[in-house]
Enzyme design. Structure first.
Site, PDB file in Angstrom:
ATOM      1  NE  ARG A  54      87.027  36.464  59.484  1.00 32.22           N
ATOM      2  CZ  ARG A  54      86.802  36.921  60.722  1.00 32.22           C
ATOM      3  NH1 ARG A  54      86.823  36.085  61.742  1.00 32.22           N
ATOM      4  NH2 ARG A  54      86.530  38.185  60.940  1.00 32.22           N
TER       5      ARG A  54
ATOM      6  CG  HIS B 208      89.187  42.808  60.147  1.00 32.21           C
ATOM      7  ND1 HIS B 208      88.112  42.517  59.336  1.00 32.21           N
ATOM      8  CD2 HIS B 208      88.857  42.350  61.390  1.00 32.21           C
ATOM      9  CE1 HIS B 208      87.175  41.920  60.051  1.00 32.21           C
ATOM     10  NE2 HIS B 208      87.595  41.803  61.295  1.00 32.21           N
TER      11      HIS B 208
ATOM     12  CD  GLN C 230      86.509  45.344  64.044  1.00 32.90           C
ATOM     13  OE1 GLN C 230      86.023  44.231  63.996  1.00 32.90           O
ATOM     14  NE2 GLN C 230      86.052  46.277  64.867  1.00 32.90           N
TER      15      GLN C 230
ATOM     16  CG  ASP D  34      93.426  42.509  67.375  1.00 33.75           C
ATOM     17  OD1 ASP D  34      92.614  41.734  67.930  1.00 33.75           O
ATOM     18  OD2 ASP D  34      93.861  42.310  66.221  1.00 33.75           O
TER      19      ASP D  34
ATOM     20  CB  CYS E 213      88.527  44.223  66.492  1.00 34.83           C
ATOM     21  SG  CYS E 213      89.891  43.120  66.884  1.00 34.83           S
TER      22      CYS E 213
ATOM     23  NE  ARG F 243      82.934  44.331  61.435  1.00 32.81           N
ATOM     24  CZ  ARG F 243      83.522  43.137  61.324  1.00 32.81           C
ATOM     25  NH1 ARG F 243      84.170  42.648  62.352  1.00 32.81           N
ATOM     26  NH2 ARG F 243      83.500  42.460  60.183  1.00 32.81           N
TER      27      ARG F 243
END
Ligand code: CP
Ligand code: NVA
Length: 308
Positions: free
Chosen positions: A101, A128, A131, A223, A263, A291
């Protein structure tokens, strides 16, 4: 040859479908411990905070019989304490896989270029992918395989939006995106998606009007307006995104059985009103759970022995 997952461009449409099917299979088999990652070590190299990505990965690796360790931002201090290439080469002597990340996507690319370990993008400023795969699984669970789903993403043309674009292109969903002007998704990524969409029959439409984007949507997605690393732009962004909140007024144009997705983490009263995210059509915690199932499928696909 190792396979990395830096963006959904790294997977074919068939491979995306396969990972989703595998996630469903693993989900249905419950949380029993398997041996798919026996003798494999996975490191979580995180430069930003995380709840879902970190915990879902750690539990996924444990349930697959492997060993997982978390490398906090201050520990490795990627590119500052040590160069990205040296980190990649060193960690590859210990680990089979690194879930990274980062702030800059170029750091994930540089890790992949220098590591013999498999690199999975656990969120960069551009993408991402884990996700988006969990999001597709969630939509499939709600609407099945046959429906031609129309998703509507309202907000920032950011990392989550970019991965959703590629995911929808790969799986054949239509996607309307509404952002304020100057916050549209990257044209390069749209061009990349367009090539894929032509094969799968997906239609990606970029708009600046949330009402138009939400019309007849099966899925409404949002988001944060201020992503990690953009804190200095907080005031400006909150001003620029006014009118892009998903609330009960906006969703009037959607299908009656629409689902709301986010998310997470979410900010009630900013990108979404509390009555929508906490309402009966919200599936945000199913998404969060998925996830983990998808993480297991990705790890098994890229690293696993036996079931693929
Ligand atoms: N959705 C997501 O990636 O959450 P975290 O930032 O908590 O990992
Ligand atoms: N766009 C958000 C997603 C968080 C999961 C961010 O990058 O902070």
């Amino acid at each position: 040859m190792k396979r990395d997952l830096l963006s959904l461009h790294d997977l074919s449409s068939n491979e995306v479908a396969h990972i989703i099917d595998l996630a469903i299979k693993l989900k249905n088999s419950g949380s029993k411990i398997t041996n798919h990652l026996k003798n494999k070590a996975v490191g979580l190299l995180f430069q930003k905070p995380s709840n879902r990505t970190r915990v879902s990965c750690e539990i996924a690796v444990w349930q697959l019989g492997g060993k997982c360790l978390y490398l906090a931002p201050q520990e490795i201090n990627l590119g500052k304490r040590e160069s990205v290439a040296d980190v990649a080469k060193t960690l590859s002597r210990y680990l089979d896989c690194i879930v990274a990340r980062t702030f800059s996507h170029t750091d994930v690319v540089e890790l992949a270029e220098n590591a013999s370990a498999v690199i999975i993008n656990g969120l960069s400023d551009l993408f991402h992918p884990c996700q988006a795969l969990a999001d597709i699984l969630t939509v499939k669970e709600k609407f099945g395989d046959e429906k031609k789903v129309l998703m509507s993403y309202i907000g920032d043309g950011n990392n989550v939006c970019h991965s959703l674009i590629l995911a929808c292109a790969r799986i054949g969903y239509d996607l309307n995106i509404a952002t304020p002007k100057k916050y549209e998704p990257s044209q390069d990524i749209l061009n990349m998606a367009q090539g894929i969409a032509e094969e799968t029959g997906s239609k990606i439409t970029i708009l600046n009007d949330p009402e138009e984007a939400v019309g007849n949507a099966d899925v409404i997605y949002s988001d944060v307006w201020v992503s990690m690393g953009q804190e200095e732009e907080d005031k400006k962004r909150k001003k620029d995104f006014k009118g892009f909140q998903i609330n009960s007024d906006l969703i009037k144009g959607a299908q009656s059985d629409y689902i709301f997705m986010h998310c997470l983490p979410a900010h009630r009263g900013m990108e979404v009103s509390a009555d929508v995210i906490d309402g009966p059509n919200s599936v945000v915690f199913d998404q969060a759970e998925n996830r983990m199932h998808v993480q297991k499928a990705i790890l098994t696909f890229l690293l696993g022995e036996g079931e693929k």
